[in-house]
Motif scaffolding. Structure first.
Motif, PDB file in Angstrom:
ATOM      1  N   GLU A 131     -50.741 -37.284  13.493  1.00 30.38           N
ATOM      2  CA  GLU A 131     -49.564 -36.509  13.064  1.00 30.38           C
ATOM      3  C   GLU A 131     -49.640 -36.133  11.578  1.00 30.38           C
ATOM      4  N   MET A 132     -49.902 -37.124  10.714  1.00 27.64           N
ATOM      5  CA  MET A 132     -49.956 -36.866   9.262  1.00 27.64           C
ATOM      6  C   MET A 132     -51.098 -35.899   8.926  1.00 27.64           C
ATOM      7  N   PHE A 133     -52.232 -36.045   9.621  1.00 29.12           N
ATOM      8  CA  PHE A 133     -53.377 -35.179   9.390  1.00 29.12           C
ATOM      9  C   PHE A 133     -53.064 -33.740   9.779  1.00 29.12           C
ATOM     10  N   VAL A 134     -52.309 -33.589  10.889  1.00 26.65           N
ATOM     11  CA  VAL A 134     -51.908 -32.251  11.348  1.00 26.65           C
ATOM     12  C   VAL A 134     -51.011 -31.573  10.309  1.00 26.65           C
ATOM     13  N   GLU A 135     -50.069 -32.332   9.776  1.00 31.13           N
ATOM     14  CA  GLU A 135     -49.142 -31.763   8.789  1.00 31.13           C
ATOM     15  C   GLU A 135     -49.896 -31.321   7.525  1.00 31.13           C
ATOM     16  N   ARG A 136     -50.845 -32.108   7.107  1.00 28.71           N
ATOM     17  CA  ARG A 136     -51.616 -31.759   5.907  1.00 28.71           C
ATOM     18  C   ARG A 136     -52.451 -30.499   6.151  1.00 28.71           C
ATOM     19  N   LEU A 137     -53.033 -30.388   7.369  1.00 30.40           N
ATOM     20  CA  LEU A 137     -53.787 -29.191   7.701  1.00 30.40           C
ATOM     21  C   LEU A 137     -52.879 -27.962   7.743  1.00 30.40           C
ATOM     22  N   ARG A 138     -51.664 -28.157   8.335  1.00 32.41           N
ATOM     23  CA  ARG A 138     -50.722 -27.037   8.410  1.00 32.41           C
ATOM     24  C   ARG A 138     -50.312 -26.574   7.010  1.00 32.41           C
ATOM     25  N   SER A 139     -50.044 -27.527   6.130  1.00 34.33           N
ATOM     26  CA  SER A 139     -49.637 -27.182   4.756  1.00 34.33           C
ATOM     27  C   SER A 139     -50.768 -26.449   4.030  1.00 34.33           C
ATOM     28  N   ALA A 140     -51.992 -26.945   4.197  1.00 34.42           N
ATOM     29  CA  ALA A 140     -53.129 -26.294   3.544  1.00 34.42           C
ATOM     30  C   ALA A 140     -53.343 -24.895   4.093  1.00 34.42           C
ATOM     31  N   TYR A 141     -53.180 -24.764   5.431  1.00 30.38           N
ATOM     32  CA  TYR A 141     -53.353 -23.445   6.043  1.00 30.38           C
ATOM     33  C   TYR A 141     -52.325 -22.451   5.517  1.00 30.38           C
ATOM     34  N   LEU A 142     -51.047 -22.878   5.469  1.00 39.17           N
ATOM     35  CA  LEU A 142     -49.982 -21.977   5.004  1.00 39.17           C
ATOM     36  C   LEU A 142     -50.206 -21.567   3.531  1.00 39.17           C
ATOM     37  N   ASP A 143     -50.584 -22.545   2.697  1.00 40.67           N
ATOM     38  CA  ASP A 143     -50.810 -22.238   1.266  1.00 40.67           C
ATOM     39  C   ASP A 143     -51.961 -21.250   1.084  1.00 40.67           C
ATOM     40  N   LEU A 144     -53.075 -21.516   1.769  1.00 39.75           N
ATOM     41  CA  LEU A 144     -54.226 -20.638   1.601  1.00 39.75           C
ATOM     42  C   LEU A 144     -53.984 -19.265   2.203  1.00 39.75           C
ATOM     43  N   ASN A 145     -53.206 -19.231   3.277  1.00 38.65           N
ATOM     44  CA  ASN A 145     -52.858 -17.934   3.869  1.00 38.65           C
ATOM     45  C   ASN A 145     -52.011 -17.110   2.893  1.00 38.65           C
ATOM     46  N   ASP A 146     -51.050 -17.794   2.208  1.00 37.47           N
ATOM     47  CA  ASP A 146     -50.237 -17.100   1.185  1.00 37.47           C
ATOM     48  C   ASP A 146     -51.119 -16.633   0.023  1.00 37.47           C
ATOM     49  N   LEU A 147     -52.038 -17.503  -0.396  1.00 41.32           N
ATOM     50  CA  LEU A 147     -52.933 -17.140  -1.496  1.00 41.32           C
ATOM     51  C   LEU A 147     -53.773 -15.917  -1.133  1.00 41.32           C
ATOM     52  N   SER A 148     -54.194 -15.864   0.106  1.00 41.11           N
ATOM     53  CA  SER A 148     -54.999 -14.732   0.538  1.00 41.11           C
ATOM     54  C   SER A 148     -54.204 -13.438   0.458  1.00 41.11           C
ATOM     55  N   SER A 149     -52.926 -13.501   0.907  1.00 43.26           N
ATOM     56  CA  SER A 149     -52.071 -12.297   0.862  1.00 43.26           C
ATOM     57  C   SER A 149     -51.791 -11.887  -0.586  1.00 43.26           C
TER      58      SER A 149
END
Length: 338
Positions: free
Chosen positions: A262-280
């Protein structure tokens, strides 16, 4: 009027003391009797240049003293101007020393030969054959007319008015000079103020322009860097965002069988959202950065204007320039009320 003549140790005279009464006085004698010596002593006492040869042989000093009744000569102003004590009985003394030194006194006050000669010219006229008489002097003629006409009070009033006129004239020149300096200062202040006003200074403008200049000067580098970041985050090959998205989906599947993920999933989700925003954001920033040579030229010229003004007024910020502009405005406003 000449009242007395005292001579001691002058040429051939040991000592001579002559008193003159009212009326006409005549000194007569044969050639060589000493008449010219007496006139020479009188001339010496009235400012003639001294010669040590005039001292009687065997003497260290000669003295000539004469007294005048000047009550009718109207010389009070002259004595005031020369800072001498006025007395109707004026005593003049000339002392000549064998060392070459000479001293002159008027009423026991030491005076220069120029003052003595000027005073003597108003007291007595010594002349001989073929010499011009003082009667040819316009100023002497005017004094004679004034004495005969009894213009003493009128002359005093004129002198007072003339002195006041001179004082007012001097005061006027002083004020005119001051007004000229104020006008020059105002013209200078107006020129400086106009230059600052035409610059349309804005607080914080210099910092913003310097940042914009840095960006415009390196626009190609910035745009290239942003493009590279965007490609790395979300490119067609080896996309970090795509890899994170796939990793997140895999982790969510594993979590169904392994809750500790669960904790690993949340960290991956947070990293994905941040990098996706950075890309935009990098894509948007890349579109915003454009190389504009006209804008770059304008920014350079504007900064050059600001730097020149700061160097001229010896300051380092636009805020200080704006303070100087305010000071010039106050000075010009203040001069209007002088």
């Amino acid at each position: 009027m000449l009242k007395s003549l005292f001579i001691r140790n002058f040429v051939l005279i040991d000592q001579l003391d002559i008193r003159f009464e009212n009326g006409f006085s005549v000194i007569t004698g044969e050639t060589g009797a000493g008449k010219s010596i007496i006139l020479g002593a009188l001339a010496l006492a009235l400012g003639q240049r001294a010669d040590v040869k005039s001292i009687k042989n065997g003497s260290d000093k000669c003295v000539i003293e004469i007294s005048f009744d000047i009550s009718a000569y109207e010389l009070e102003t002259f004595f005031q101007e020369k800072e001498l004590e006025y007395d109707p009985l004026c005593i003049i003394r000339r002392e000549l020393y064998s060392s070459g030194k000479s001293r002159a006194f008027v009423n026991d006050s030491p005076v220069s030969l120029s003052v003595l000669k000027e005073l003597g010219g108003q007291l007595i006229d010594i002349h001989s054959q073929h010499q011009n008489l003082l009667l040819g002097d316009d100023r002497f003629q005017l004094r004679v007319v004034d004495v005969m006409a009894g213009n003493s009070s009128l002359l005093d009033a004129y002198h007072s008015d003339f002195i006041r006129y001179q004082q007012q004239k001097h005061a006027l020149k002083t004020l005119q000079a001051k007004a000229g300096r104020i006008k020059e200062e105002e013209d200078y202040n107006r020129f400086q103020l106009q230059q600052l006003q035409e610059s349309r200074l804005e607080e914080g403008e210099q910092d913003a322009l310097e940042r914009e200049l840095e960006m415009l000067s390196h626009a190609e580098e910035i745009k290239s860097g942003l493009y590279k970041i965007n490609r790395l985050l979300e490119g067609e090959e080896q996309s970090i965002v795509s890899a994170l998205k796939e990793s997140l989906a895999t982790a969510e599947n594993v979590r169904r069988y392994y809750p500790e993920m669960e904790m690993f999933v949340e960290r991956l989700r947070s990293a994905y959202l941040d990098l996706n925003d950075l890309s935009s954001e990098t894509e948007t920033m890349q579109e915003d950065v454009e190389f504009d040579p006209n804008r770059l030229e304008w920014v350079n010229e504007r900064l050059h204007t600001l730097y020149s003004l700061e160097q001229k007024h010896r300051v380092s910020t636009v805020a200080e320039l704006m303070e100087i502009q305010s000071d010039y405005e106050k000075k010009i406003t203040g001069n209007r009320f002088l």
